[in-house]
Design a protein around this motif. Structure first.
Motif, mmCIF file in Angstrom:
data_model
loop_
_atom_site.group_PDB
_atom_site.id
_atom_site.type_symbol
_atom_site.label_atom_id
_atom_site.label_comp_id
_atom_site.label_asym_id
_atom_site.label_seq_id
_atom_site.Cartn_x
_atom_site.Cartn_y
_atom_site.Cartn_z
ATOM 1 N N ALA A 71 -6.722 -52.054 -27.189
ATOM 2 C CA ALA A 71 -6.453 -53.157 -26.264
ATOM 3 C C ALA A 71 -7.690 -54.033 -26.133
ATOM 4 O O ALA A 71 -7.613 -55.257 -26.225
ATOM 5 C CB ALA A 71 -6.038 -52.606 -24.904
ATOM 6 N N ARG A 72 -8.837 -53.385 -25.928
ATOM 7 C CA ARG A 72 -10.090 -54.151 -25.825
ATOM 8 C C ARG A 72 -10.372 -54.928 -27.091
ATOM 9 O O ARG A 72 -10.602 -56.136 -27.064
ATOM 10 C CB ARG A 72 -11.268 -53.190 -25.635
ATOM 11 C CG ARG A 72 -11.422 -52.697 -24.253
ATOM 12 C CD ARG A 72 -12.535 -51.657 -24.202
ATOM 13 N NE ARG A 72 -12.368 -50.931 -22.961
ATOM 14 C CZ ARG A 72 -12.443 -49.616 -22.835
ATOM 15 N NH1 ARG A 72 -12.733 -48.878 -23.884
ATOM 16 N NH2 ARG A 72 -12.239 -49.062 -21.672
ATOM 17 N N ALA A 73 -10.372 -54.197 -28.220
ATOM 18 C CA ALA A 73 -10.728 -54.844 -29.485
ATOM 19 C C ALA A 73 -9.718 -55.946 -29.805
ATOM 20 O O ALA A 73 -10.095 -57.032 -30.248
ATOM 21 C CB ALA A 73 -10.767 -53.814 -30.607
ATOM 22 N N GLY A 74 -8.433 -55.666 -29.555
ATOM 23 C CA GLY A 74 -7.394 -56.647 -29.879
ATOM 24 C C GLY A 74 -7.522 -57.908 -29.050
ATOM 25 O O GLY A 74 -7.475 -59.018 -29.587
ATOM 26 N N GLN A 75 -7.715 -57.735 -27.731
ATOM 27 C CA GLN A 75 -7.822 -58.920 -26.878
ATOM 28 C C GLN A 75 -9.092 -59.703 -27.181
ATOM 29 O O GLN A 75 -9.078 -60.927 -27.277
ATOM 30 C CB GLN A 75 -7.788 -58.496 -25.405
ATOM 31 C CG GLN A 75 -6.401 -58.034 -24.986
ATOM 32 C CD GLN A 75 -6.407 -57.386 -23.608
ATOM 33 O OE1 GLN A 75 -7.435 -57.355 -22.937
ATOM 34 N NE2 GLN A 75 -5.265 -56.872 -23.208
ATOM 35 N N GLY A 76 -10.201 -58.980 -27.356
ATOM 36 C CA GLY A 76 -11.455 -59.656 -27.690
ATOM 37 C C GLY A 76 -11.348 -60.369 -29.021
ATOM 38 O O GLY A 76 -11.771 -61.524 -29.160
ATOM 39 N N PHE A 77 -10.733 -59.672 -29.997
ATOM 40 C CA PHE A 77 -10.581 -60.272 -31.322
ATOM 41 C C PHE A 77 -9.726 -61.537 -31.249
ATOM 42 O O PHE A 77 -10.072 -62.569 -31.825
ATOM 43 C CB PHE A 77 -9.942 -59.264 -32.278
ATOM 44 C CG PHE A 77 -9.601 -59.838 -33.627
ATOM 45 C CD1 PHE A 77 -10.578 -59.995 -34.594
ATOM 46 C CD2 PHE A 77 -8.298 -60.222 -33.922
ATOM 47 C CE1 PHE A 77 -10.278 -60.543 -35.833
ATOM 48 C CE2 PHE A 77 -7.985 -60.759 -35.164
ATOM 49 C CZ PHE A 77 -8.980 -60.914 -36.111
ATOM 50 N N TYR A 191 -13.232 -60.192 -41.782
ATOM 51 C CA TYR A 191 -14.607 -59.941 -41.381
ATOM 52 C C TYR A 191 -14.682 -59.830 -39.856
ATOM 53 O O TYR A 191 -15.335 -58.935 -39.309
ATOM 54 C CB TYR A 191 -15.495 -61.067 -41.911
ATOM 55 C CG TYR A 191 -16.946 -60.921 -41.555
ATOM 56 C CD1 TYR A 191 -17.621 -59.724 -41.792
ATOM 57 C CD2 TYR A 191 -17.648 -61.973 -40.990
ATOM 58 C CE1 TYR A 191 -18.955 -59.586 -41.466
ATOM 59 C CE2 TYR A 191 -18.985 -61.841 -40.661
ATOM 60 C CZ TYR A 191 -19.639 -60.644 -40.898
ATOM 61 O OH TYR A 191 -20.943 -60.516 -40.570
ATOM 62 N N GLY A 192 -13.967 -60.722 -39.173
ATOM 63 C CA GLY A 192 -13.953 -60.710 -37.709
ATOM 64 C C GLY A 192 -13.428 -59.392 -37.165
ATOM 65 O O GLY A 192 -13.928 -58.870 -36.163
ATOM 66 N N ALA A 193 -12.424 -58.811 -37.844
ATOM 67 C CA ALA A 193 -11.864 -57.542 -37.377
ATOM 68 C C ALA A 193 -12.906 -56.433 -37.483
ATOM 69 O O ALA A 193 -13.022 -55.582 -36.600
ATOM 70 C CB ALA A 193 -10.617 -57.197 -38.188
ATOM 71 N N SER A 194 -13.687 -56.455 -38.570
ATOM 72 C CA SER A 194 -14.713 -55.416 -38.712
ATOM 73 C C SER A 194 -15.800 -55.608 -37.655
ATOM 74 O O SER A 194 -16.323 -54.637 -37.104
ATOM 75 C CB SER A 194 -15.295 -55.429 -40.132
ATOM 76 O OG SER A 194 -16.083 -56.575 -40.330
ATOM 77 N N VAL A 195 -16.110 -56.860 -37.354
ATOM 78 C CA VAL A 195 -17.103 -57.150 -36.317
ATOM 79 C C VAL A 195 -16.576 -56.709 -34.949
ATOM 80 O O VAL A 195 -17.322 -56.192 -34.117
ATOM 81 C CB VAL A 195 -17.457 -58.660 -36.326
ATOM 82 C CG1 VAL A 195 -18.195 -59.043 -35.061
ATOM 83 C CG2 VAL A 195 -18.282 -58.996 -37.557
ATOM 84 N N ALA A 196 -15.272 -56.885 -34.729
ATOM 85 C CA ALA A 196 -14.678 -56.494 -33.453
ATOM 86 C C ALA A 196 -14.856 -54.988 -33.225
ATOM 87 O O ALA A 196 -15.144 -54.542 -32.120
ATOM 88 C CB ALA A 196 -13.199 -56.868 -33.425
ATOM 89 N N LEU A 197 -14.710 -54.216 -34.304
ATOM 90 C CA LEU A 197 -14.855 -52.766 -34.191
ATOM 91 C C LEU A 197 -16.297 -52.386 -33.853
ATOM 92 O O LEU A 197 -16.553 -51.516 -33.014
ATOM 93 C CB LEU A 197 -14.423 -52.120 -35.517
ATOM 94 C CG LEU A 197 -13.648 -50.820 -35.413
ATOM 95 C CD1 LEU A 197 -12.427 -50.976 -34.541
ATOM 96 C CD2 LEU A 197 -13.252 -50.335 -36.798
ATOM 97 N N LEU A 198 -17.253 -53.060 -34.502
ATOM 98 C CA LEU A 198 -18.670 -52.824 -34.211
ATOM 99 C C LEU A 198 -18.974 -53.144 -32.750
ATOM 100 O O LEU A 198 -19.620 -52.365 -32.041
ATOM 101 C CB LEU A 198 -19.548 -53.718 -35.097
ATOM 102 C CG LEU A 198 -19.631 -53.395 -36.578
ATOM 103 C CD1 LEU A 198 -20.489 -54.423 -37.299
ATOM 104 C CD2 LEU A 198 -20.214 -52.004 -36.769
ATOM 105 N N ALA A 199 -18.490 -54.312 -32.308
ATOM 106 C CA ALA A 199 -18.771 -54.748 -30.941
ATOM 107 C C ALA A 199 -18.075 -53.832 -29.938
ATOM 108 O O ALA A 199 -18.602 -53.566 -28.853
ATOM 109 C CB ALA A 199 -18.332 -56.199 -30.749
ATOM 110 N N LEU A 200 -16.913 -53.326 -30.327
ATOM 111 C CA LEU A 200 -16.183 -52.401 -29.457
ATOM 112 C C LEU A 200 -17.019 -51.170 -29.163
ATOM 113 O O LEU A 200 -17.155 -50.725 -28.017
ATOM 114 C CB LEU A 200 -14.861 -51.989 -30.130
ATOM 115 C CG LEU A 200 -14.123 -50.841 -29.455
ATOM 116 C CD1 LEU A 200 -13.353 -51.359 -28.257
ATOM 117 C CD2 LEU A 200 -13.186 -50.132 -30.422
ATOM 118 N N VAL A 201 -17.584 -50.613 -30.240
ATOM 119 C CA VAL A 201 -18.397 -49.410 -30.075
ATOM 120 C C VAL A 201 -19.602 -49.719 -29.189
ATOM 121 O O VAL A 201 -19.912 -48.973 -28.248
ATOM 122 C CB VAL A 201 -18.838 -48.872 -31.454
ATOM 123 C CG1 VAL A 201 -19.863 -47.767 -31.288
ATOM 124 C CG2 VAL A 201 -17.623 -48.372 -32.226
ATOM 125 N N ALA A 202 -20.267 -50.853 -29.449
ATOM 126 C CA ALA A 202 -21.421 -51.237 -28.633
ATOM 127 C C ALA A 202 -21.013 -51.357 -27.168
ATOM 128 O O ALA A 202 -21.687 -50.865 -26.267
ATOM 129 C CB ALA A 202 -22.000 -52.553 -29.141
#
Ligand SMILES: Nc1ncnc2c1ncn2[C@@H]1O[C@H](COP(=O)(O)OP(=O)(O)O)[C@@H](O)[C@H]1O
Ligand SMILES: [Mg+2]
Lengths: 259, 238
Positions: A71-77, A191-202
């Motif tokens: 939910a977080r990653a999806g909405q942020g993305f 690329y944005g999706a992979s960045v979203a995952l990185l930012a999610l973890v952070a």
């Protein structure tokens, strides 16, 4: 500067060798865990990892964490991708605007999302808003850059041809600029999706009460290496799955692109 | 259906560099003119000024009675590298030009197919540009430009990237289309033989900044070795 993700289709016909490598890694992992070379309790066997995974799946913890993270990653993305694409089209199409904002992007880009966690927390608290905005910001910068690059490379002759054929601005955008930039747009989203995952973890490591990365942190505190392995496995599979889905969608949407 | 094109005291600059110097030229309605010159002499600049892609720094271009202020569908353009939309089929590319007319779909489709048939590409209508050879792509580009029913056709080294045989075929096709339609044609090339094979009139452009060095009428039947030698002389002496 930035590496372009490999074109869609890179997974095509490579399943055999990939499965071979995966099997080899599994075998090595198993042998290493059983050999006693690693201090006991620090390296789970594949079977122990699978058991931990099954455990969290059955208890419902996995679904809850996966749901919270997605939910977080999806909405942020979604937010970052929409704003980043819009900015990318604007600056890619208007060179003067681009000249004005390029220094700003060059300054912001090298700052990793994780460095912004404390600031996001200070501004927005530790709630969902801070996490979503952090992910959106990281995605926005990535998508903006890729889309900008793609749009600014659209051949001038395509736009000129459209104008001399009497197409008004809205048709030039929808029927020329958009499809011409579509391959870049899809690369940007991957690329944005992979960045979203990185930012999610952070974002989750910076303070959360649910989510895949939050769970990793908790498991770490209890030295549950088997669960941590299971969590990392889920993160990796999630990334691959999203990328495969986007790549497959891309192949359908930009069927004409040879790249 | 054709317009007269006039260049009146036309100059162009890129930054501070003057690339075209106060040039006057009149292309009568329905005429076929080749603009010949070495690369870098300003041929494309002239064509882009007439197309309305580039703004004059001095002087003006008129098409018919109206001054050129930007691109317009009465001035069709064929580009050297075709500029086809790779996400549309050959028919889709031609239909792009027809959309402006607000025709019902079946009529648009019918006209696009007719335009493709006119350039000898009835079979390739549903193919994408990437599936077509260079010559076929340039046929589609020609069909797309002509489908918009322009009164002036501007072509910038359109056959420059084609092999010799295909190029000759395209030249015959273009001559036939011009004879049938009577559109005013301005054809940019750096190839004397191509200019002589196609045009009624050959303008030699050269010098820095670019200007008109010579203006020759090509007698019907052409193949005049003296004229070729004379033009070659003008080309070489800038
Ligand atoms: N966009 C541009 N910016 C700066 N200089 C240009 C541009 N386009 C063309 N020129 C220069 O203007 C001159 C004429 O160019 P062009 O009209 O393309 O010549 P041609 O078509 O005869 O080869 C050349 O010296 C070229 O380098
Ligand atoms: Mg040129």
């Amino acid at each position: 500067m930035h590496a372009t993700p490999s074109p869609p289709g890179r997974y095509r016909g490579r399943l055999g060798p990939a499965l071979g490598v995966a099997g080899a890694v599994l075998t090595l992992w198993y042998l290493l865990a059983r050999s006693g070379a690693v201090a006991p309790g620090l390296l789970p066997t594949p079977a122990q990892t699978a058991a931990a995974l099954a455990d969290s799946a059955c208890s419902g913890a996995l679904a809850a964490d996966l749901g919270a993270s997605l939910a977080r990653a999806g909405q942020g993305f979604a937010l970052g991708a929409v704003v980043g694409s819009a900015l990318g089209f604007a600056t890619g199409y208007l060179p003067r605007l681009s000249a004005a904002v390029t220094p700003l992007i060059s300054f912001l880009r090298p700052i990793p999302a994780i460095a912004l966690v404390p600031l996001a927390t200070a501004w927005f608290g530790i709630g969902e808003t801070a996490k979503r905005l952090l992910i959106a910001y990281a995605v926005l910068l990535a998508v903006w850059l890729y889309v900008h690059d793609g749009v600014s490379r659209v051949p001038v002759s395509h736009l000129r041809a459209a104008r001399s054929l009497g197409a008004p601005l809205h048709r030039r955008f929808i029927e020329v600029l958009l499809p011409a930039a579509a391959p870049a747009l899809l690369a940007a989203l991957r690329y944005g999706a992979s960045v979203a995952l990185l930012a999610l973890v952070a974002a989750e490591l910076g303070g959360a009460d649910s989510g895949l990365a939050y769970r990793l942190q908790v498991d770490g505190q209890f030295l549950r290496v088997d669960r941590m392995f299971a969590g990392l496995l889920v993160l990796g599979l999630l990334g691959v799955t999203i990328d495969l889905l986007l790549a497959a969608a891309g192949r359908r949407l930009v069927h004409w692109s040879t790249s | 259906m054709s317009l007269e094109v006039r260049l009146e005291g036309l100059s162009a600059h890129y930054g501070d560099t003057r690339v075209l110097d106060r040039t006057d030229l009149r292309l009568p309605a329905g005429s076929f003119t080749a603009l010949l010159g070495p690369s870098g002499c300003g041929k494309s600049t002239v064509l882009n000024l007439v197309a309305g892609f580039v703004r004059a720094s001095e002087g003006r271009v008129t098409a018919g009675s109206a001054p050129v202020r930007g691109p317009g569908p009465e001035r069709g353009v064929v580009f050297q590298h075709y500029a086809l939309f790779p996400w549309r089929t050959a028919r889709g590319n031609v239909e792009f030009a027809l959309k402006r007319l607000g025709l019902p779909r079946p009529e648009r489709r019918r006209r696009a197919l007719a335009a493709l048939a006119e350039v000898g590409l009835a079979d390739g209508a549903e193919k994408y540009p990437a599936q077509l050879s260079g010559g076929m792509q340039q046929r589609v580009a020609l069909a797309r430009a002509l489908a918009a029913e322009p009164e002036v056709l501007l072509m910038d080294e359109p056959f420059g990237a084609l092999d010799a045989l295909t190029r000759t075929r395209m030249q015959h096709l273009l001559r036939a289309l011009w004879q049938r339609r009577g559109t005013t044609v301005l054809f940019v090339t750096h190839d004397i033989d191509e200019a002589l094979a196609l045009a009624e009139r050959v303008i030699v452009l050269g010098g820095t900044p670019g200007r008109i060095l010579a203006d020759h009428t090509v007698p019907a039947g052409s193949g005049d070795p003296d004229l070729r030698a004379l033009i070659a002389h003008h080309l070489g002496s800038d």
